[in-house]
Design a protein around this motif. Sequence first.
Motif, PDB file in Angstrom:
ATOM      1  N   VAL A   1       0.689  -0.729  -0.187  1.00 41.58           N
ATOM      2  CA  VAL A   1      -0.106   0.009  -0.475  1.00 41.58           C
ATOM      3  C   VAL A   1       0.660   1.197   0.549  1.00 41.58           C
ATOM      4  CG1 VAL A   1      -1.604   1.519   0.803  1.00 41.58           C
ATOM      5  CG2 VAL A   1      -2.142  -1.058   0.997  1.00 41.58           C
ATOM      6  N   ALA A   2       1.361   0.975   0.603  1.00 40.92           N
ATOM      7  CA  ALA A   2       2.854   2.369   0.838  1.00 40.92           C
ATOM      8  C   ALA A   2       3.414   2.534  -0.367  1.00 40.92           C
ATOM      9  CB  ALA A   2       3.906   2.232   2.563  1.00 40.92           C
TER      10      ALA A   2
ATOM     11  N   ALA B   1       2.458   1.559  -3.537  1.00 37.60           N
ATOM     12  CA  ALA B   1       1.727   2.429  -4.484  1.00 37.60           C
ATOM     13  C   ALA B   1       1.270   3.914  -4.121  1.00 37.60           C
ATOM     14  CB  ALA B   1      -0.051   1.839  -4.557  1.00 37.60           C
ATOM     15  N   GLY B   2       0.750   4.046  -3.110  1.00 35.81           N
ATOM     16  CA  GLY B   2       1.023   5.451  -2.346  1.00 35.81           C
ATOM     17  C   GLY B   2       1.785   6.436  -2.829  1.00 35.81           C
ATOM     18  N   VAL B   3       3.104   5.882  -2.681  1.00 31.20           N
ATOM     19  CA  VAL B   3       4.444   6.568  -2.666  1.00 31.20           C
ATOM     20  C   VAL B   3       4.153   7.176  -5.030  1.00 31.20           C
ATOM     21  CG1 VAL B   3       7.071   6.806  -3.335  1.00 31.20           C
ATOM     22  CG2 VAL B   3       5.506   6.295  -1.203  1.00 31.20           C
TER      23      VAL B   3
ATOM     24  N   ARG C   1       1.505   7.058  -6.631  1.00 27.39           N
ATOM     25  CA  ARG C   1       0.912   8.314  -6.994  1.00 27.39           C
ATOM     26  C   ARG C   1       1.182   9.824  -6.594  1.00 27.39           C
ATOM     27  NH1 ARG C   1      -3.168  10.186  -9.580  1.00 27.39           N
ATOM     28  NH2 ARG C   1      -4.987  10.622  -9.083  1.00 27.39           N
ATOM     29  N   VAL C   2       2.017   9.763  -5.549  1.00 25.00           N
ATOM     30  CA  VAL C   2       2.103  11.074  -4.877  1.00 25.00           C
ATOM     31  C   VAL C   2       3.232  11.603  -6.152  1.00 25.00           C
ATOM     32  CG1 VAL C   2       3.638  12.724  -3.331  1.00 25.00           C
ATOM     33  CG2 VAL C   2       1.918  11.157  -2.446  1.00 25.00           C
TER      34      VAL C   2
ATOM     35  N   GLN D   1       3.271  10.453  -9.062  1.00 26.62           N
ATOM     36  CA  GLN D   1       2.458  11.166 -10.832  1.00 26.62           C
ATOM     37  C   GLN D   1       2.021  11.708 -10.203  1.00 26.62           C
ATOM     38  OE1 GLN D   1      -0.837   8.694 -11.056  1.00 26.62           O
ATOM     39  NE2 GLN D   1      -1.596   9.089 -12.783  1.00 26.62           N
TER      40      GLN D   1
END
Length: 128
Positions: free
Chosen positions: A104-105, A107-109, A111-112, A114
């Motif tokens: 999850v981390a 994927a979050g990084v 997205r940030v 992007q």
Amino acid sequence: MATADRTPEQNEIPANSPEGELETTLPMDSKVQQSEPAGANKLPATKLGRIWTATIFGLVVLILLIVFIAQNQDQVTLNYFAYQGQVNLGLALFFAAVGGALVVAIAGVARVIQLRATAKKQRKANKR
């Protein structure tokens, strides 16, 4: 003193009386209350306060996790592709949770990164 500014008690005193003769007393049962806006005594939220709250929350979760691992000491066999091994059930579930959190981390990084790249492109386009 204008008559519109007079309280009911002051209306009993003639308006043309000298200043020294006026009594400005309030009845014993009336209380003067200063109205404060809601939350006036509340301190503003700060980054340090949020960090402190997150630390306390993290410690509570850590204590609950330690209790969980301590109560699940049964040995289980794990199979992962060609690998096989014995490990405590609580520890195996802990590793699975950490692995899920890492996915999850990541994927979050991504997205940030992007979103930052998109924002940078928009700023450059707006400067032109």
